[in-house]
Design an enzyme around this catalytic site. Sequence first.
Site, mmCIF file in Angstrom:
data_model
loop_
_atom_site.group_PDB
_atom_site.id
_atom_site.type_symbol
_atom_site.label_atom_id
_atom_site.label_comp_id
_atom_site.label_asym_id
_atom_site.label_seq_id
_atom_site.Cartn_x
_atom_site.Cartn_y
_atom_site.Cartn_z
ATOM 1 N N LYS A 200 0.867 -1.179 0.000
ATOM 2 C CA LYS A 200 0.000 0.000 0.000
ATOM 3 C C LYS A 200 0.899 1.223 0.000
ATOM 4 C CE LYS A 200 -3.716 2.273 2.584
ATOM 5 N NZ LYS A 200 -4.702 2.096 3.669
ATOM 6 N N LYS A 255 -2.087 -1.518 -3.879
ATOM 7 C CA LYS A 255 -2.961 -0.352 -3.835
ATOM 8 C C LYS A 255 -2.133 0.907 -3.892
ATOM 9 C CE LYS A 255 -6.059 1.850 -0.614
ATOM 10 N NZ LYS A 255 -6.501 1.870 0.743
HETATM 11 N N1 LIG Z 1 -8.270 1.147 3.399
HETATM 12 C C1 LIG Z 1 -9.048 1.465 2.286
HETATM 13 C C2 LIG Z 1 -8.649 2.718 1.634
HETATM 14 O O1 LIG Z 1 -7.796 3.431 2.158
HETATM 15 C C3 LIG Z 1 -9.274 3.060 0.318
HETATM 16 C C4 LIG Z 1 -8.620 4.185 -0.361
HETATM 17 C C5 LIG Z 1 -9.337 4.718 -1.566
HETATM 18 O O2 LIG Z 1 -10.289 4.145 -2.110
HETATM 19 O O3 LIG Z 1 -8.910 5.771 -1.999
#
Ligand SMILES: NCC(=O)CCC(=O)O
Length: 330
Positions: A200, A255
Amino acid sequence: MPEQFPQTRMRRLRKQSFTRKLMAESQLSVSDLIYPMFVLEGENQKELVPSMPGVERLSIDLLVKEAQELAALGIPAIAIFPVTPAEAKSLCASEAFNPQGLAQRAVRALKAEVPELGVMTDVALDPFTSHGQDGLIDDQGYVLNDETIEVLIKQALSHAEAGADIVAPSDMMDGRIGAIRQALESNGYINTCIMAYSAKYASAYYGPFRDAVGSAGNIKGGDKKSYQMDPSNSDEALREIALDIKEGADMVMVKPGMPYLDIVRRCKDEFKVPTFAYQVSGEYAMHKAAFANGWLNEEQVILESLLAFKRAGANGILTYFAKQAAYLLK
Ligand SMILES: NCC(=O)CCC(=O)O
Ligand SMILES: [Mg+2]
């Protein structure tokens, strides 16, 4: 033998629809989609998220109704994110593991009413801390690793107790996957899956999400760079992923999504484990803005953007387009 023109004409296989179908190396289907949803306190409550047109925060009763529609569409799972009222936030984030917390109640309601739909929960403290960081902080605002893990364990156990199918630690503390796995095992939750947000990145693409859950405020310290990854790095993502697999993750995640498809591909090539990617709020917002302006074709671009994840090697995609894509794929 090197191929050469005109024996080889690449366009032969592109001329007709049937050959294009036969040649397709990747497929997108509704089974690839996980829908992130925002949960609100109250009853019959629905709020729009201005920076994410088409996304709503829903109270549990409306969430369950929506979940029935999603299950009927064939969407395998949803990921829920609670919108924590300001008065429930604190320095110690104790609301995170309240058995009667919003996330825990939502899971119980969903598993009672729509048992076939997989429910994934977010394990991280940012919706519950008054300062918006994903963990407990010291006097300087530095996020404390090992102290945070103790709270994450309680949070993950409370989700498992409520019936979550998948717990998804998104906090990026070192060692939390192993600690959570051990706690799940020793408490009898041997079949609770862990999807680790392994790679992440400290990304500016999360802005609209922080609006949606109300954690944007003023993140103390200004950013999350002391625990989320530097967008420059790729080898480091493989080390993070290797650690999480070793610690007991069933599935790993990269992510954000589209700007990080190289990481998805490297992960899949290297580890051959179930690999997911999160097309995050900022990716959704920029697509939506272009659709609203008539600059991109909405239906085509949604499906192309999701297919790209499959081509990169993802087993599935967390995307705010999941419901819309499911209708398009019908
Ligand atoms: N823990 C989940 C997220 O931080 C989602 C971030 C996003 O959709 O921008
Ligand atoms: Mg890690």
